[in-house]
Design an enzyme around this catalytic site. Structure first.
Site, PDB file in Angstrom:
ATOM      1  N   ASN A   1       0.799  -1.219   0.000  1.00 29.19           N
ATOM      2  CA  ASN A   1       0.000   0.000   0.000  1.00 29.19           C
ATOM      3  C   ASN A   1       0.840   1.281   0.000  1.00 29.19           C
ATOM      4  O   ASN A   1       0.388   2.320  -0.464  1.00 29.19           O
ATOM      5  CB  ASN A   1      -0.927   0.000   1.226  1.00 29.19           C
TER       6      ASN A   1
ATOM      7  N   TYR B   1       4.492   9.297 -10.922  1.00 31.23           N
ATOM      8  CA  TYR B   1       3.475   8.490 -10.227  1.00 31.23           C
ATOM      9  C   TYR B   1       2.734   7.583 -11.206  1.00 31.23           C
ATOM     10  O   TYR B   1       2.581   6.375 -10.965  1.00 31.23           O
ATOM     11  CB  TYR B   1       2.500   9.424  -9.515  1.00 31.23           C
TER      12      TYR B   1
ATOM     13  N   LYS C   1       2.911   3.427 -11.104  1.00 33.35           N
ATOM     14  CA  LYS C   1       1.699   2.641 -10.878  1.00 33.35           C
ATOM     15  C   LYS C   1       1.339   1.784 -12.091  1.00 33.35           C
ATOM     16  O   LYS C   1       0.843   0.667 -11.954  1.00 33.35           O
ATOM     17  CB  LYS C   1       0.542   3.577 -10.511  1.00 33.35           C
TER      18      LYS C   1
ATOM     19  N   THR D   1      -7.175  11.717   1.939  1.00 31.63           N
ATOM     20  CA  THR D   1      -5.970  11.418   2.702  1.00 31.63           C
ATOM     21  C   THR D   1      -4.970  12.568   2.584  1.00 31.63           C
ATOM     22  O   THR D   1      -5.192  13.539   1.865  1.00 31.63           O
ATOM     23  CB  THR D   1      -5.303  10.139   2.174  1.00 31.63           C
TER      24      THR D   1
END
Length: 251
Positions: free
Chosen positions: A88, A155, A159, A192
């Protein structure tokens, strides 16, 4: 007993999943750069088995040491019916046009978002291969793995590579005895600290920033606890791993 390893457990989605995973019947190993005292207190109150390890997975040498240590812990574990690895931990930085990317932050991002997950997965598979226990790997991906976003090249690329890595796991496991099941799962947009970082970005570095600010203003972000519950329910499904690339918003 289940033996579960979860990275990025100090805050956000990881902290929410960790809290839901606390149980006397589960060995939970959490990995994070910073402590989570609230989680430790809840583990004591519930009589849960928690092993919390401080490690900066963006440090390649530290990640190697952790992978070796976790491998030994899994090999020595007894009465385990299922081993689970949840990769995660992640970071959104560096944000900016491709021509602004510097070597050090780029290397750290690729190490944390991709290389550490690959290394921990390799150790996980090797350590549990002869166990006879069921094995599940969950890689937390992103919609950005599947759609290009200006300013997020580091990013998005990491991913996307994590998605392909998951496909490779499935291809390698194939019809092996006790083949591990793996899935790369996009969790949607969650409220978040990562979203705080995104909304603070300069529009010159991240052209779509206003869209993310509007998501927050409109209350359109998922809560970490609600999304954690949905992800962990997905992880328990009998058909887990049949779709190695998935999105929790489709379930």
């Amino acid at each position: 007993m289940q033996f579960v390893i979860l990275t990025g457990a100090s805050r956000g989605l990881g902290a929410a999943m960790a809290e839901r995973l606390l149980s006397p019947s589960r060995q939970l190993v959490c990995v994070a750069r910073s402590p989570n005292e609230a989680l430790a207190a809840k583990a004591r109150a519930r009589g849960a088995r928690l092993d919390y390890r401080l490690c900066d997975l963006s440090d390649a040498a530290a990640a190697v040491r952790l992978a070796d240590s976790l491998g030994q812990a899994m090999k020595s574990a007894s009465d385990v019916s299922r081993f689970v690895l949840i990769n995660n931990a992640g970071m959104i930085e560096p944000i900016g046009p491709v021509e602004t990317l510097a070597a050090a932050p780029l290397a750290a991002a690729l190490q944390l978002n991709l290389a550490a997950a690959m290394l921990l997965t390799g150790s996980f598979l090797a350590a549990t291969d002869a166990s006879g226990a069921e094995r599940r790997v969950l890689n937390i991906s992103s919609g950005a793995a599947r759609y290009p976003v200006a300013g997020w090249s580091a990013y998005c690329s990491a991913k996307a590579a994590l998605d392909m890595f998951t496909r490779c796991i499935k291809a390698e496991q194939g019809d092996r005895p006790n083949a591990a099941r793996a899935c790369s799962l996009a969790p949607g947009v969650i409220d978040t600290d990562m979203q705080v970082t995104i909304r603070a970005a300069d529009q010159a570095d991240f052209p779509p920033v206003e869209r993310f600010r509007k998501l927050k203003a409109d209350g359109a972000l998922g809560s970490p606890d609600e999304v954690a519950g949905r992800i962990l329910a997905y992880l328990e499904r009998d058909d887990y791993g049949e779709r190695e690339i998935d999105d929790i918003r489709e379930h």
